[in-house]
Write an enzyme that holds these catalytic residues in place. Sequence first.
Site, PDB file in Angstrom:
ATOM      1  N   ASP A 500       0.810  -1.214   0.000  1.00  0.00           N
ATOM      2  CA  ASP A 500       0.000   0.000   0.000  1.00  0.00           C
ATOM      3  C   ASP A 500       0.842   1.262   0.000  1.00  0.00           C
ATOM      4  O   ASP A 500       0.331   2.361  -0.229  1.00  0.00           O
ATOM      5  CB  ASP A 500      -0.863   0.033   1.274  1.00  0.00           C
ATOM      6  CG  ASP A 500      -2.228  -0.589   1.065  1.00  0.00           C
ATOM      7  OD1 ASP A 500      -2.634  -0.741  -0.088  1.00  0.00           O
ATOM      8  OD2 ASP A 500      -2.863  -0.920   2.079  1.00  0.00           O
TER       9      ASP A 500
HETATM   10  C1  GLC Z   1      -0.421   2.542   6.034  1.00  0.00           C
HETATM   11  C2  GLC Z   1       0.391   1.375   6.506  1.00  0.00           C
HETATM   12  C3  GLC Z   1       0.176   0.150   5.673  1.00  0.00           C
HETATM   13  C4  GLC Z   1      -1.293  -0.097   5.535  1.00  0.00           C
HETATM   14  C5  GLC Z   1      -2.062   1.136   5.102  1.00  0.00           C
HETATM   15  C6  GLC Z   1      -3.543   0.855   5.158  1.00  0.00           C
HETATM   16  O1  GLC Z   1      -0.015   2.930   4.779  1.00  0.00           O
HETATM   17  O2  GLC Z   1       1.762   1.665   6.496  1.00  0.00           O
HETATM   18  O3  GLC Z   1       0.812  -0.937   6.275  1.00  0.00           O
HETATM   19  O4  GLC Z   1      -1.493  -1.093   4.576  1.00  0.00           O
HETATM   20  O5  GLC Z   1      -1.783   2.219   5.934  1.00  0.00           O
HETATM   21  O6  GLC Z   1      -4.299   1.838   4.564  1.00  0.00           O
HETATM   22  C1  GLC Z   2      -1.434  -3.660   5.527  1.00  0.00           C
HETATM   23  C2  GLC Z   2      -2.685  -3.669   4.683  1.00  0.00           C
HETATM   24  C3  GLC Z   2      -2.544  -4.599   3.512  1.00  0.00           C
HETATM   25  C4  GLC Z   2      -1.284  -4.284   2.758  1.00  0.00           C
HETATM   26  C5  GLC Z   2      -0.064  -4.292   3.671  1.00  0.00           C
HETATM   27  C6  GLC Z   2       1.188  -3.835   2.976  1.00  0.00           C
HETATM   28  O1  GLC Z   2      -1.281  -4.893   6.158  1.00  0.00           O
HETATM   29  O2  GLC Z   2      -3.813  -4.052   5.455  1.00  0.00           O
HETATM   30  O3  GLC Z   2      -3.649  -4.505   2.663  1.00  0.00           O
HETATM   31  O4  GLC Z   2      -1.137  -5.232   1.755  1.00  0.00           O
HETATM   32  O5  GLC Z   2      -0.292  -3.417   4.749  1.00  0.00           O
HETATM   33  O6  GLC Z   2       1.167  -2.491   2.691  1.00  0.00           O
END
Ligand code: GLC
Ligand code: GLC
Length: 824
Positions: A500
């Site tokens: 993400d």
């Molecule tokens: C933030 C976190 C990531 C997560 C995201 C969810 O970017 O670092 O781990 O997946 O929020 O929206």
């Molecule tokens: C968080 C989010 C997931 C994403 C991950 C890596 O765990 O929930 O959707 O893939 O972060 O960013």
Amino acid sequence: MATTATREDLLRYGQFDDEQREYVIDRPDTPLPWINYLGTDAYFGIVSNTGGGYSFYRDARLRRLTRYRYNNAPLDLGGRYVYVRDDATGDYWSPSWQPTPERELDDYECRHGLSYTKIASSRGGIRAETLYFAPLNETLEVWRVRVSNDRTENAELSLFSSVEFCLWDAQDDATNYQRNFNTGQVEVVDGVIYHKTEYRERRDHFAYFATSATDDLKGFDTQRETFLGPYRGWDRPIVVETGAARDEIAHGWQPIGSHHVKVSLAPGETREVIFVLGYAENPKDDKFDPPGSQTINKTRVRPVIEKWLDPAQVQRGFDDLRAYWDQLLGNLTVRTPDGDTNRMVNVWNAYQCMATFNLSRSTSFYESGIGRGMGFRDSNQDLLGFVHMIPQRARERILDIAATQKEDGGAYHQYQPLTKRGNNDIGDGFNDDPLWLILGVAAYLKETGDHTFLDERVPFDNRPGSEVTLYEHLQRSLKYTLDRLGPHGLPMIGRADWNDCLNLNCFSDTPGEPFQTTENASGGVAESVFIAGLFVLAAKELAVIAGLRGNEGEEAVYRAAAEKMSGTITEHGWDGAWFRRAYDFYGNVIGSGENDEGQIFIEPQGICVLGGVGLDDGLAGKALDSVAERLATPHGIVLQQPAYSSYRIELGEISSYPPGYKENGGIFCHTNPWIMIAETMVGNGDRAYDYYRRINPSAREEISDVHRTEPYVYAQMIAGKDAPTHGEAKNSWLTGTAAWNFVAITQWILGIRPDFAGLRIDPVLPGDWPGFAATRAFRGATYEITVRGTGRVTHLLVDGERIDGTLVPPAPPGAVVRVEAIRE
Ligand code: GLC
Ligand code: GLC
């Protein structure tokens, strides 16, 4: 008592009781709150090892029963507290340690079990043990308090219960004081405290807090300030200090519930007092009694309260809860040479998978319950970990998810559990999302063999009239990727892929702007090797599914698409010794030896090999060797190296984290099992198992002072080697880590893997294991499995009959099948 012992020589804070399936914490001051969950269906709560936490009905934001303040000091304050008062001396304390930590306990023990928690302690010869659980099929929780007098003389005691009510919408409750300080309302009838804020207007629901000790009820309190006293906290409520409830009815401000119960105990005597906290709804046109009044109609709720104040019923309810978990966990049990593996597979990892089923990413000590909805990709992956326990509910979940898919195959990144609709605020454009639906459905089909599922008619974006078959939804998922290929023929990344925080079209320079939702630059250039690998994996699955449906034409098309993408990866996604990560907005490579930082990322090494890329030409083995050399640490495998040392606007959130945390080189535990699985695919059982143990929370129990989160569940992240706190975990419980580790250990290392045509037994074990045994329920039959010999399985003895290969054909429901898997 333990709390005064020096920290340095204590590395753990408890131990596993494998027999009882409990984690036993023997000192209250764990490095962080170590929590557990109450509830199995609609009513839920979190409970910490010191009685902290809160409860809600279905939705942690919109139907919050009790109030909680995150990020408090101390971190965990507010919860389900009972105070014990010695009326002879005026001494008082809370048996759960909080909120009276200054009042030392002579002993303390917290047992977190499966959907229940028991906290026991004593002080000055008075012992108290509280069992907290939410019975099946009810919308309430029970606190069963047992107080014992271990002294040689009589004890005259008072018990004070306490909860602080939340005015339902937790977000509004925490912000809208100009209104909320006026709206609080309660009723007290027959010792039951009813919280009915806004019941007078549009709410048809209320909460209640009851006690079994009606004969010894001395009084009650419902106004926080009266109970605590001005300028006092929960550590020294004036009512408890003086030993006298005020019987006050709250008007506005902060409604609470507290009972004052007198308990006289002879030496050796034990007394049981039950408290019930619950949620109830009335029909809109029958809310008041008498009609036209403002008094809650209690005719429906009264029998429920009575039922659960009965000690025999409470015991039955608790036994039923234990039986419920016996049944769920009985679907897969393993007996391996490693105790950490056994307890995680048999109990805790499966339990955590159910927590992610129930709560997605909403409610933990890291998820506030007012933030995220259900993630499209998260929910599909969570499914991999619970489908074998609750296939029917997994089926419903898939239909909910698929119904939020858009016509072009794209997906809302999140949907709301209460409305089941896609969340417009977050929107779509996370280009990996749709592909996960294929993996979720494939997992369901492999587990159940229920192929009619594919003919279910499912709408797009919940729009009536737009229904097509679920199978067509899967087809659109693939098409979505193929419609969005970039300059190298790799899939375009959109807002982000699984990571993400790899936001290649975002270019954010405004503080506080959310990376995931901000307006993106339209580039059409940034590509993801990760999505390419995921596509290969998903297209191969859909090819098999198409074949099983008799669509040979489509099968060939999907196989060809997978082949082609695989070739593109080898051509443009291979860096010489590992798979590249992406191409950015300008077409520059990411995750390559050419880069100064971020040269190698874990995700494509895992997912490309899972898709089979590089298995025939040796690239997979090379990529995995690079992971071992460059990314593996004793605490797990970091996400990328070298971590980004500064903010890079063209990469987005990944570079916003200081080196070693989260996606910037943290050990993002979700991704580690991909490497474990990949290692089994190249036949390397020792390395797969070694990686498995590095992040297995039970195997890390002895370094609890470093690891810091609960030793019985996985955390999303462990700080990487660039971080000053290398080895420290954060964000335990609600993470895709649970499902993927479960898949890696059970399906690939132990090799008990549901397949379309039956149950495959194909373990890739560490070299020094003699084998193992397991029991697996599968499509209604039970398989008693033994694995012996060394190397790979060559043939099976199924009820004594030899079958070459590794596939056990499905037996009729109810059958008990003995399977010996012979390795040679
Ligand atoms: C933030 C976190 C990531 C997560 C995201 C969810 O970017 O670092 O781990 O997946 O929020 O929206
Ligand atoms: C968080 C989010 C997931 C994403 C991950 C890596 O765990 O929930 O959707 O893939 O972060 O960013």
